[in-house]
Design a protein around this motif. Structure first.
Motif: not given
Length: 243
Positions: A3, A195, A198
């Protein structure tokens, strides 16, 4: 995928967009394309690209007038992207990576050589949909939105604010069309959406920082360094097809 790597990538990509008004999907695809399949990278950039481009689009003077002028180009982008998305989402494999590298090298070369091809008003009616369709095919095949749309828009008789807004319009339509194409090819799943969501915050943080430092650095020097880095990324990605 770590991440932290994703977050750092989108901070840098957002910073470039904040300084130059473009480059978020190009930088994100270039970096993430070295770490994952192009289809995965393209799915990840959809939401941050959409959010930052809508922000850019509606910050300009008159979106309705610009949309009326450029709708044939936007229609071409949509058709070309949806039609070509099967390549990046399907069996393109290593050739999709090579195509991404080639698109980055072409864009970097155009920037470094300062290509500026004026578009006569009498040719705009037929040239806009052609440029749009070609841009769409490149977008659907590589996930990169900029070739040949950016040089074409720079060749139109647009004021500075109109040009930035036109780029936002082109990138927004490209993002939506790419999302449709990937969804149609079943290459955009719920995990990809998480994702991509994010990545919105680091992209906005980077864009905010870029906008704040825009007046503190030389735009010419920054663009030159940006294009050199893109050229190096493009060479590396293209070489992977032959190693």
């Amino acid at each position: 995928m770590n991440a932290g790597v994703i977050g750092a990538t989108f901070v840098v990509a957002g910073f470039v967009k904040g300084v130059t008004g473009m480059g978020l999907p190009t930088v994100a695809m270039g970096v993430l394309g070295t770490l994952m399949l192009p289809a995965q990278a393209a799915a990840m950039l959809l939401v941050p690209s959409f959010v930052t481009n809508v922000w850019q689009l509606f910050a300009g003077p008159d979106v309705r007038a610009l949309s009326r002028r450029l709708w044939p180009m936007m229609a071409g982008i949509t058709a070309g992207t949806v039609a070509a998305a099967s390549f990046i989402a399907g069996g393109g494999g290593v050739w999709a990576v090579a195509g991404l590298g080639a698109a980055l090298m072409l864009y970097a070369a155009a920037g470094l050589l300062a290509w500026h091809l004026p578009v006569p008003a009498r040719h705009e009616r037929w040239l806009s949909p052609v440029i749009g369709a070609v841009t769409g095919v490149v977008t659907g095949g590589t996930g990169v939105f900029v070739v040949p749309a950016v040089p074409y828009l720079q060749g139109l008789a647009l004021q500075k604010e109109e040009l930035v807004q036109a780029l936002g319009l082109s990138f927004t339509v490209s993002t939506i069309a790419l999302a449709i194409g990937l969804a149609r090819e079943h290459a955009f799943a719920i995990d990809d959406l998480r994702a991509s969501l994010f990545a919105v915050v680091p992209a906005l943080v980077g864009m905010w920082i870029g906008q704040r430092v825009r007046g503190c650095i030389s735009g010419i020097t920054f663009r030159r360094c940006f294009f050199v880095c893109l050229l190096a990324l493009g060479v590396e990605l293209s070489a992977r097809a032959f190693v």
